[in-house]
Design a protein around this motif. Structure first.
Motif, short mmCIF file in Angstrom:
data_model
loop_
_atom_site.label_atom_id
_atom_site.label_comp_id
_atom_site.label_asym_id
_atom_site.label_seq_id
_atom_site.Cartn_x
_atom_site.Cartn_y
_atom_site.Cartn_z
N GLY A 46 0.71 -1.34 0.08
CA GLY A 46 -0.04 0.06 -0.02
C GLY A 46 0.69 1.11 0.12
N GLU A 47 2.36 1.44 0.17
CA GLU A 47 3.02 2.22 0.24
C GLU A 47 3.06 3.01 -1.12
OE1 GLU A 47 6.21 3.44 3.25
OE2 GLU A 47 6.80 1.29 2.33
N LEU A 48 3.09 4.19 -1.44
CA LEU A 48 3.33 5.01 -2.62
C LEU A 48 4.88 5.50 -2.26
CD1 LEU A 48 2.68 6.35 -5.22
CD2 LEU A 48 1.55 8.32 -4.01
N VAL A 49 5.87 5.35 -2.75
CA VAL A 49 7.17 5.62 -2.70
C VAL A 49 7.87 6.28 -3.68
CG1 VAL A 49 9.48 4.79 -1.57
CG2 VAL A 49 7.47 3.61 -0.70
N GLY A 50 8.56 7.44 -3.50
CA GLY A 50 9.24 8.08 -4.61
C GLY A 50 10.72 7.84 -4.47
N LEU A 51 11.36 7.59 -5.56
CA LEU A 51 12.89 7.43 -5.67
C LEU A 51 13.54 8.73 -6.40
CD1 LEU A 51 15.05 5.24 -5.14
CD2 LEU A 51 14.46 4.27 -7.46
N LEU A 52 14.25 9.15 -5.54
CA LEU A 52 14.83 10.45 -5.97
C LEU A 52 16.37 10.62 -6.00
CD1 LEU A 52 14.55 13.75 -6.39
CD2 LEU A 52 14.98 13.70 -3.81
N GLY A 53 16.97 11.19 -6.80
CA GLY A 53 18.52 11.30 -7.14
C GLY A 53 18.92 11.65 -8.61
N PRO A 54 20.04 12.31 -8.75
CA PRO A 54 20.53 12.61 -10.08
C PRO A 54 20.67 11.74 -11.06
CG PRO A 54 22.34 12.39 -8.45
CD PRO A 54 21.02 12.02 -7.83
N SER A 55 20.73 12.05 -12.34
CA SER A 55 20.99 11.05 -13.45
C SER A 55 22.15 10.29 -13.28
CB SER A 55 21.01 11.92 -14.54
OG SER A 55 19.73 12.35 -15.04
N GLY A 56 22.19 8.90 -13.26
CA GLY A 56 23.25 8.18 -13.28
C GLY A 56 23.57 7.39 -12.06
N CYS A 57 22.66 7.70 -11.04
CA CYS A 57 22.84 7.52 -9.55
C CYS A 57 22.40 5.89 -9.49
CB CYS A 57 22.38 8.20 -8.63
SG CYS A 57 20.37 8.19 -8.39
N GLY A 58 21.83 5.27 -10.35
CA GLY A 58 21.26 3.99 -10.30
C GLY A 58 19.92 3.70 -10.20
N LYS A 59 18.94 4.69 -10.21
CA LYS A 59 17.52 4.69 -10.03
C LYS A 59 17.00 3.58 -10.86
CE LYS A 59 16.52 8.93 -10.29
NZ LYS A 59 17.85 9.43 -11.00
N THR A 60 17.07 3.81 -12.39
CA THR A 60 16.62 2.98 -13.23
C THR A 60 16.80 1.45 -12.96
OG1 THR A 60 16.28 4.78 -14.88
CG2 THR A 60 16.15 2.45 -15.85
N THR A 61 18.30 1.50 -12.87
CA THR A 61 19.05 -0.08 -12.59
C THR A 61 18.18 -0.87 -11.51
OG1 THR A 61 21.16 0.63 -13.44
CG2 THR A 61 20.92 -1.28 -11.75
N LEU A 62 17.78 0.12 -10.53
CA LEU A 62 17.11 -0.41 -9.22
C LEU A 62 16.02 -1.08 -9.90
CD1 LEU A 62 17.28 -1.12 -6.26
CD2 LEU A 62 16.16 1.31 -5.75
N ALA A 242 18.86 15.60 0.00
CA ALA A 242 17.52 15.99 -0.51
C ALA A 242 17.32 17.81 -0.72
CB ALA A 242 16.28 15.64 0.35
N THR A 243 17.96 18.23 0.25
CA THR A 243 18.16 19.79 0.33
C THR A 243 19.22 20.02 -0.95
OG1 THR A 243 18.01 20.01 2.68
CG2 THR A 243 18.91 21.79 1.73
N LEU A 244 20.20 19.46 -1.33
CA LEU A 244 21.23 19.73 -2.26
C LEU A 244 20.19 19.48 -3.51
CD1 LEU A 244 23.82 20.12 -3.42
CD2 LEU A 244 24.14 17.55 -3.38
N TYR A 245 19.37 18.64 -3.68
CA TYR A 245 18.79 18.55 -4.93
C TYR A 245 17.74 19.48 -5.35
CZ TYR A 245 20.84 13.91 -5.12
OH TYR A 245 21.83 12.84 -4.95
N ARG A 246 16.90 19.83 -3.96
CA ARG A 246 16.15 21.13 -3.86
C ARG A 246 16.72 22.16 -4.32
NH1 ARG A 246 12.60 22.16 1.30
NH2 ARG A 246 14.72 22.50 1.81
N GLN A 247 17.84 22.41 -3.97
CA GLN A 247 18.65 23.67 -4.55
C GLN A 247 19.20 23.61 -6.10
OE1 GLN A 247 21.94 23.87 -1.73
NE2 GLN A 247 21.03 24.84 -0.06
N GLN A 248 19.43 22.46 -6.44
CA GLN A 248 19.92 22.21 -7.71
C GLN A 248 18.59 22.43 -8.78
OE1 GLN A 248 21.39 18.16 -7.59
NE2 GLN A 248 23.57 19.13 -7.62
#
Length: 253
Positions: A46-62, A242-248
């Motif tokens: 039942g969880e709705l979970v977001g996966l956040l991170g820059p390009s190339g960090c492994g999100k799609t592979t996961l 997360a703060t770093l990505y928000r600033q970017q």
């Protein structure tokens, strides 16, 4: 037309469990570096979970490891309490019960929007949920258009509708809202939380604003899971990455 989609019975164990997961690509074009490093986490039913991170960090592979399109070099993957990868076990994608929405939509060009959305439903199955979902996603009136007659954002919403209608217990979405403007993405994410309540959704996004309706956010950096928490915990209370990505995103760096 139904007011809401029925909630399926939920299993008691975690819907997804990753333990000590390592992965790297091999071959002449690969650097041989680790794509994922010692990933451990669980997704609850039942969880709705977001996966956040820059390009190339492994999100799609996961996501591909969970869906079964890649094999881990170390560690294990379990879905619904059943081991599907690692420790000598391997279950192919078609037997995992995972729905995946790809970045490139994967719509059938010879089918109109209505037939794309309903593809996979059994003959004679009630289609009122399909009509309700298309309206909820802002696609009402576009049912007879073909994919090439839709905008990129409309095609993305159509791909989401088709996969949601299949009702897999686990849905993973790879940048499935990247072609939407910010306001539409927030609306789609909010609606997805409503229509898919009772099942588990893991989705990749680069936009922090779309994560406000997520139950939890996982933050990745250089192949590792570095932070996790609610939107408030990470965005309002100063999660480092997360703060770093928000600033970017705001163009402050």
């Amino acid at each position: 037309m139904p007011a809401e989609m029925p909630t399926p019975d939920l299993p008691q164990e975690p819907q997804v469990e990753l333990s000590g997961l390592w992965h790297r690509y091999t071959g002449p074009a690969s650097s041989g570096d680790w794509t994922l490093r010692d990933i451990d986490f669980q997704l609850q039913p039942g969880e709705l979970v977001g996966l956040l991170g820059p390009s190339g960090c492994g999100k799609t592979t996961l996501l591909r490891l969970i869906a079964g399109f890649e094999k881990p070099e170390r560690g294990s993957v379990a879905i619904g309490g059943r081991p599907v990868a690692g420790q000598g076990r391997w279950l192919p994608p078609e037997r995992r019960g995972v729905g995946m929405v790809f970045q490139d939509y994967a719509l059938f060009p010879h089918l109109d929007a209505w037939r794309n959305a309903c593809f996979g439903l059994k003959r004679g199955q009630d289609t009122s949920r399909a009509a309700w979902l298309l309206e909820l996603l802002g696609l009402k009136g576009l049912e007879r258009r073909y994919p090439h007659e839709l905008s990129g954002g409309q095609r993305q919403r159509m791909a989401i509708a088709r996969m949601v209608l299949k009702r897999p217990r686990l849905l993973v979405m790879d940048e499935a809202t990247s072609a939407l403007d910010v306001d539409t993405e927030r609306q789609v994410t909010r609606n997805l939380a409503e229509v898919y309540r009772g099942s588990t959704v893991l989705f990749i996004t680069h936009r922090l604003g779309s994560l406000r309706h997520a139950d939890r956010i996982l933050v990745m950096h250089q192949g590792s899971l570095v932070e996790q928490g609610t939107h408030s915990e990470l965005m309002d209370l100063g999660g480092r990455y997360a703060t770093l990505y928000r600033q970017q995103e705001a163009g402050q760096l």
